[in-house]
Design a protein around this motif. Sequence first.
Motif, PDB file in Angstrom:
ATOM      1  N   ARG A 117     -10.963  17.857  17.935  1.00 12.23           N
ATOM      2  CA  ARG A 117     -10.885  16.924  16.812  1.00 12.23           C
ATOM      3  C   ARG A 117      -9.539  17.037  16.098  1.00 12.23           C
ATOM      4  O   ARG A 117      -8.969  16.033  15.661  1.00 12.23           O
ATOM      5  CB  ARG A 117     -12.022  17.174  15.820  1.00 12.23           C
ATOM      6  N   SER A 118      -9.021  18.252  15.995  1.00  8.78           N
ATOM      7  CA  SER A 118      -7.719  18.457  15.358  1.00  8.78           C
ATOM      8  C   SER A 118      -6.611  17.774  16.153  1.00  8.78           C
ATOM      9  O   SER A 118      -5.689  17.180  15.573  1.00  8.78           O
ATOM     10  CB  SER A 118      -7.426  19.955  15.224  1.00  8.78           C
ATOM     11  N   GLN A 119      -6.692  17.853  17.465  1.00  5.61           N
ATOM     12  CA  GLN A 119      -5.700  17.187  18.309  1.00  5.61           C
ATOM     13  C   GLN A 119      -5.766  15.672  18.136  1.00  5.61           C
ATOM     14  O   GLN A 119      -4.739  14.992  18.067  1.00  5.61           O
ATOM     15  CB  GLN A 119      -5.912  17.589  19.768  1.00  5.61           C
ATOM     16  N   LYS A 120      -6.989  15.151  18.046  1.00  4.11           N
ATOM     17  CA  LYS A 120      -7.156  13.713  17.824  1.00  4.11           C
ATOM     18  C   LYS A 120      -6.556  13.309  16.479  1.00  4.11           C
ATOM     19  O   LYS A 120      -5.883  12.281  16.356  1.00  4.11           O
ATOM     20  CB  LYS A 120      -8.644  13.344  17.869  1.00  4.11           C
ATOM     21  N   TYR A 121      -6.790  14.123  15.464  1.00  4.52           N
ATOM     22  CA  TYR A 121      -6.259  13.845  14.127  1.00  4.52           C
ATOM     23  C   TYR A 121      -4.731  13.821  14.151  1.00  4.52           C
ATOM     24  O   TYR A 121      -4.093  12.937  13.551  1.00  4.52           O
ATOM     25  CB  TYR A 121      -6.765  14.919  13.162  1.00  4.52           C
ATOM     26  N   ALA A 122      -4.139  14.779  14.852  1.00  2.00           N
ATOM     27  CA  ALA A 122      -2.680  14.825  14.951  1.00  2.00           C
ATOM     28  C   ALA A 122      -2.139  13.584  15.652  1.00  2.00           C
ATOM     29  O   ALA A 122      -1.104  13.023  15.248  1.00  2.00           O
ATOM     30  CB  ALA A 122      -2.250  16.087  15.699  1.00  2.00           C
ATOM     31  N   MET A 123      -2.815  13.135  16.691  1.00  5.08           N
ATOM     32  CA  MET A 123      -2.357  11.942  17.411  1.00  5.08           C
ATOM     33  C   MET A 123      -2.461  10.692  16.539  1.00  5.08           C
ATOM     34  O   MET A 123      -1.576   9.841  16.544  1.00  5.08           O
ATOM     35  CB  MET A 123      -3.156  11.772  18.702  1.00  5.08           C
ATOM     36  N   LEU A 124      -3.545  10.576  15.756  1.00  7.52           N
ATOM     37  CA  LEU A 124      -3.700   9.435  14.856  1.00  7.52           C
ATOM     38  C   LEU A 124      -2.577   9.399  13.813  1.00  7.52           C
ATOM     39  O   LEU A 124      -2.015   8.337  13.518  1.00  7.52           O
ATOM     40  CB  LEU A 124      -5.060   9.495  14.153  1.00  7.52           C
ATOM     41  N   LYS A 125      -2.230  10.560  13.270  1.00  9.32           N
ATOM     42  CA  LYS A 125      -1.165  10.624  12.273  1.00  9.32           C
ATOM     43  C   LYS A 125       0.172  10.222  12.886  1.00  9.32           C
ATOM     44  O   LYS A 125       0.964   9.509  12.257  1.00  9.32           O
ATOM     45  CB  LYS A 125      -1.076  12.033  11.687  1.00  9.32           C
ATOM     46  N   GLN A 126       0.417  10.668  14.108  1.00 13.74           N
ATOM     47  CA  GLN A 126       1.676  10.324  14.754  1.00 13.74           C
ATOM     48  C   GLN A 126       1.729   8.830  15.085  1.00 13.74           C
ATOM     49  O   GLN A 126       2.753   8.177  14.894  1.00 13.74           O
ATOM     50  CB  GLN A 126       1.860  11.153  16.026  1.00 13.74           C
ATOM     51  N   GLN A 127       0.611   8.286  15.565  1.00 16.25           N
ATOM     52  CA  GLN A 127       0.565   6.858  15.878  1.00 16.25           C
ATOM     53  C   GLN A 127       0.763   6.010  14.624  1.00 16.25           C
ATOM     54  O   GLN A 127       1.411   4.958  14.668  1.00 16.25           O
ATOM     55  CB  GLN A 127      -0.767   6.517  16.548  1.00 16.25           C
TER      56      GLN A 127
END
Length: 305
Positions: free
Chosen positions: A94-104
């Motif tokens: 979930r943390s990895q998904k959160y990081a990707m959303l922030k970058q996108q």
Amino acid sequence: MQWAALSSPPAPAAPAAVWMGRRLRTARWPRGSSPSPAPRRVVLAAAASSSPSPDANSSSNSNSPGSGGGGGGEEEEEREDAARMEKAAAFLMRSQKYAMLKQQLAVAAQFEDYKEAARLRDSLKSFEEEEPVLRLRRSLKKAVEEERFEDAAKYRDELKILAPHALLKCSSDATTLGIRVQVRSVYIESRSQPLKGQFFFAYRIRITNNSQRPVQLLRRHWIVTDANGRTENIWGVGVVGEQPVIFPRTGFEYSSACPLNTPNGRMEGDFEMKHIDKAGSSTFNVAIAPFSLSILGDDNDDVLL
């Protein structure tokens, strides 16, 4: 692991506090040879299992044929360990998904794709409202404010299972022999690549000499632990290319950074220093209290120092 130095302006001083946490796993600089300017690194893999205790052995012996003992306790512990590992792995994903959303979101805003940016903003907001770790953090904070300490203990224990690093702040404050070390870390989205498992954290350090004697910082020692429990020890000469002398009632500040292969982790360590007002003074270690590296940050919005 490559370490990068950053520059950033000093910020307001944090309130004084003396760290009283657990004893640091520090080690003095290896003696016997002259240190190399390049940092030394030692990687320690997390132990897969601990050696059995005498109690465990006696329990195991009681399960022999004809005895009345059973292995239910050990099986229950194994199930609990498996459940704990499963929850930790889920939080990591979930943390990895959160990081990707922030970058996108940052990329969409940069290219003025505001429709997509709005969609990603809403996704991030929904994530933050539903994320169990963030929800438990909010509940823990509220329970403490309302003095519902039984509930606070329950939320804290749940956080320990879900994400041990979540209980650690992204800042720390420790004083050793009058030398105060304050640290604050922050996640740098622009230099991270979540899809490649690369997460970049910057940290700023302020060292204040509240003693009556001048000191010189000789060497540094860091212990970096990622979300998988993988630990790396790093030794180096000075900080950011300097071995600063810090006189009484003065300080020294610097910024640096740490790349990590997981979205969460922790750092701690020590500085080796010596008093320079007397020839032949022995060196001593100044603690750097543990602090979190986390893309989720913490409840403290204050900028360090």
